[in-house]
Design an enzyme around this catalytic site. Structure first.
Site, PDB file in Angstrom:
ATOM      1  N   HIS A  11      -5.856 -16.100   1.596  1.00  0.00           N
ATOM      2  CA  HIS A  11      -7.054 -15.448   2.514  1.00  0.00           C
ATOM      3  C   HIS A  11      -8.114 -15.918   2.157  1.00  0.00           C
ATOM      4  CE1 HIS A  11      -3.970 -11.669   3.522  1.00  0.00           C
ATOM      5  NE2 HIS A  11      -3.732 -13.174   4.243  1.00  0.00           N
TER       6      HIS A  11
ATOM      7  N   THR B 125       0.117  -4.696  -3.467  1.00  0.00           N
ATOM      8  CA  THR B 125      -0.129  -4.983  -2.268  1.00  0.00           C
ATOM      9  C   THR B 125       0.590  -3.974  -1.243  1.00  0.00           C
ATOM     10  OG1 THR B 125       0.038  -6.581  -0.366  1.00  0.00           O
ATOM     11  CG2 THR B 125       1.692  -6.754  -2.218  1.00  0.00           C
TER      12      THR B 125
HETATM   13  N1  APR Z   1      -2.628  -1.022  -9.430  1.00  0.00           N
HETATM   14  C1  APR Z   1      -1.526  -1.444  -8.480  1.00  0.00           C
HETATM   15  N2  APR Z   1      -1.493  -1.269  -7.151  1.00  0.00           N
HETATM   16  C2  APR Z   1      -2.534  -0.514  -6.661  1.00  0.00           C
HETATM   17  C3  APR Z   1      -3.499   0.128  -7.653  1.00  0.00           C
HETATM   18  C4  APR Z   1      -3.363  -0.298  -9.003  1.00  0.00           C
HETATM   19  N3  APR Z   1      -4.432   0.194  -9.857  1.00  0.00           N
HETATM   20  N4  APR Z   1      -4.474   0.877  -6.838  1.00  0.00           N
HETATM   21  C5  APR Z   1      -4.021   0.662  -5.410  1.00  0.00           C
HETATM   22  N5  APR Z   1      -2.851   0.040  -5.603  1.00  0.00           N
HETATM   23  C6  APR Z   1      -1.966  -0.249  -4.235  1.00  0.00           C
HETATM   24  C7  APR Z   1      -2.007   0.482  -3.090  1.00  0.00           C
HETATM   25  O1  APR Z   1      -1.090   1.524  -3.226  1.00  0.00           O
HETATM   26  C8  APR Z   1      -1.557  -0.405  -1.949  1.00  0.00           C
HETATM   27  O2  APR Z   1      -0.192  -0.391  -1.861  1.00  0.00           O
HETATM   28  O3  APR Z   1      -2.380  -1.612  -3.861  1.00  0.00           O
HETATM   29  C9  APR Z   1      -2.248  -1.720  -2.434  1.00  0.00           C
HETATM   30  C10 APR Z   1      -3.514  -2.254  -1.472  1.00  0.00           C
HETATM   31  O4  APR Z   1      -3.105  -2.493  -0.392  1.00  0.00           O
HETATM   32  P1  APR Z   1      -4.026  -2.644   0.706  1.00  0.00           P
HETATM   33  O5  APR Z   1      -5.361  -2.098   0.440  1.00  0.00           O
HETATM   34  O6  APR Z   1      -3.483  -2.900   2.008  1.00  0.00           O
HETATM   35  O7  APR Z   1      -4.475  -4.517   0.029  1.00  0.00           O
HETATM   36  P2  APR Z   1      -3.410  -5.501   0.633  1.00  0.00           P
HETATM   37  O8  APR Z   1      -1.897  -5.154   0.675  1.00  0.00           O
HETATM   38  O9  APR Z   1      -3.900  -6.672  -0.307  1.00  0.00           O
HETATM   39  O10 APR Z   1      -4.007  -6.142   1.980  1.00  0.00           O
HETATM   40  C11 APR Z   1      -3.672  -7.232   2.471  1.00  0.00           C
HETATM   41  O11 APR Z   1      -4.879  -7.154   4.239  1.00  0.00           O
HETATM   42  O12 APR Z   1      -6.918  -6.499   5.271  1.00  0.00           O
HETATM   43  C12 APR Z   1      -6.316  -7.771   4.867  1.00  0.00           C
HETATM   44  O13 APR Z   1      -7.061  -9.853   4.131  1.00  0.00           O
HETATM   45  C13 APR Z   1      -7.035  -8.404   3.746  1.00  0.00           C
HETATM   46  O14 APR Z   1      -5.780  -9.426   1.834  1.00  0.00           O
HETATM   47  C14 APR Z   1      -5.937  -8.121   2.513  1.00  0.00           C
HETATM   48  C15 APR Z   1      -4.637  -7.865   3.274  1.00  0.00           C
END
Ligand code: APR
Length: 262
Positions: free
Chosen positions: A120, A201
């Site tokens: 991204h 994620t």
């Molecule tokens: N350790 C591991 N996982 C964690 C932690 C932690 N300390 N804290 C939160 N999480 C998990 C949450 O439970 C969730 O499943 O991280 C995940 C974050 O999810 P999102 O906020 O949706 O982030 P992500 O999956 O990276 O989003 C993907 O969406 O908005 C777009 O471009 C943006 O790259 C991003 C993409």
């Protein structure tokens, strides 16, 4: 929990080809907000349509540029956490390994990862809006202390030094294509690996979310590190429920019998 972890460590320690696929959760313990966590998630507090689309940038470049500079300033003040460090350790311990991240921060690099694949883009790779014409020889930004405009404050984007057009954040916005080369190398690595670690994620944004699914479909063992269940649970051989900064160092220590770096 420790039985699950030691089982996962055995699989990881025996793997010849490893992919670590990361999302915002790996940076959460560095104080960098995730997107979809309740209350603290960026999309719970900000409107993605007004901040993370090309249309948004055209209609209010100062608002969008200011928001990303605010995020970049927060990343600059953050430090890599033991999850990033453990990820870099996996790279150095497994010759055939790749870090693939959805994150636009530079915490993997600052933890020692050599060449994480950014699906991204990056907050540190601004480019000319007319980039098709030429890469933006855009001075500064990547390393300057850029004034933190403050949350939600407007900041006019700089102008490209080559053509005078606006400079935009080097991130992939909703509705935009992912960088082709990055996606191609990520897909190739996912299809060839023995073990894919998916860390922090939600696995809901495509096509990035295909990566762990491609690994599973290609016969790899997928191990998830996340305190919460996600739609990826069903393709994972093991779900290690916990924060990455705790789980990853323990996993690496157990997999390769190296001292745990907390
Ligand atoms: N350790 C591991 N996982 C964690 C932690 C932690 N300390 N804290 C939160 N999480 C998990 C949450 O439970 C969730 O499943 O991280 C995940 C974050 O999810 P999102 O906020 O949706 O982030 P992500 O999956 O990276 O989003 C993907 O969406 O908005 C777009 O471009 C943006 O790259 C991003 C993409």
């Amino acid at each position: 929990e420790s039985v699950l972890l030691s089982g996962a460590a055995t699989l990881l320690g025996e793997a010849r080809r490893v992919v670590v696929f990361t999302g915002a959760g790996i940076s959460a313990e560095s104080g960098v907000p995730t997107f979809r966590d309740d209350l603290t998630g960026l999309w719970a507090r900000f409107d993605a349509q007004r901040l993370a689309t090309l249309e948004a940038f055209h209609s209010d470049p100062d608002l969008v540029w200011g928001w990303y500079e605010w995020r970049r300033a927060r990343v600059r003040r953050a430090r890599p956490n033991p999850g990033h460090v453990a990820t870099a350790a996996i790279e150095s311990l497994v010759p055939d390994s790749m870090v693939i991240t959805q994150n636009v921060d530079d915490l993997h690099e600052r933890a020692g990862s050599r060449a994480p694949v950014h699906l991204h883009g990056s907050l540190f790779a601004p480019r000319c809006i007319a980039e098709a014409a030429h890469p933006a020889p855009f001075p500064g930004t990547a390393d300057d202390e850029a004034a933190d405009p403050g949350e939600g404050r407007r900041l006019p984007p700089p102008r490209c030094t080559r053509c005078g057009a606006l400079v935009r954040p080097g991130v992939v916005w909703f509705g935009e294509a992912l960088p082709e080369a990055a996606l191609a190398s990520a897909v190739k690595a996912a299809a060839a690996c023995d073990v894919l670690l998916t860390v922090g994620t939600a696995g809901v944004v495509y096509p990035a979310a295909e990566i762990p699914r491609i690994a599973a479909d290609s016969g790899a063992t997928v191990i998830q590190v996340n305190p919460e269940p996600t739609p990826l649970d069903m393709i994972c051989a093991t779900n290690l429920r916990g924060p990455a900064a705790q789980i990853l160092p323990a996993l690496v220590a157990a997999a390769w019998d190296v001292p745990e770096k907390k």
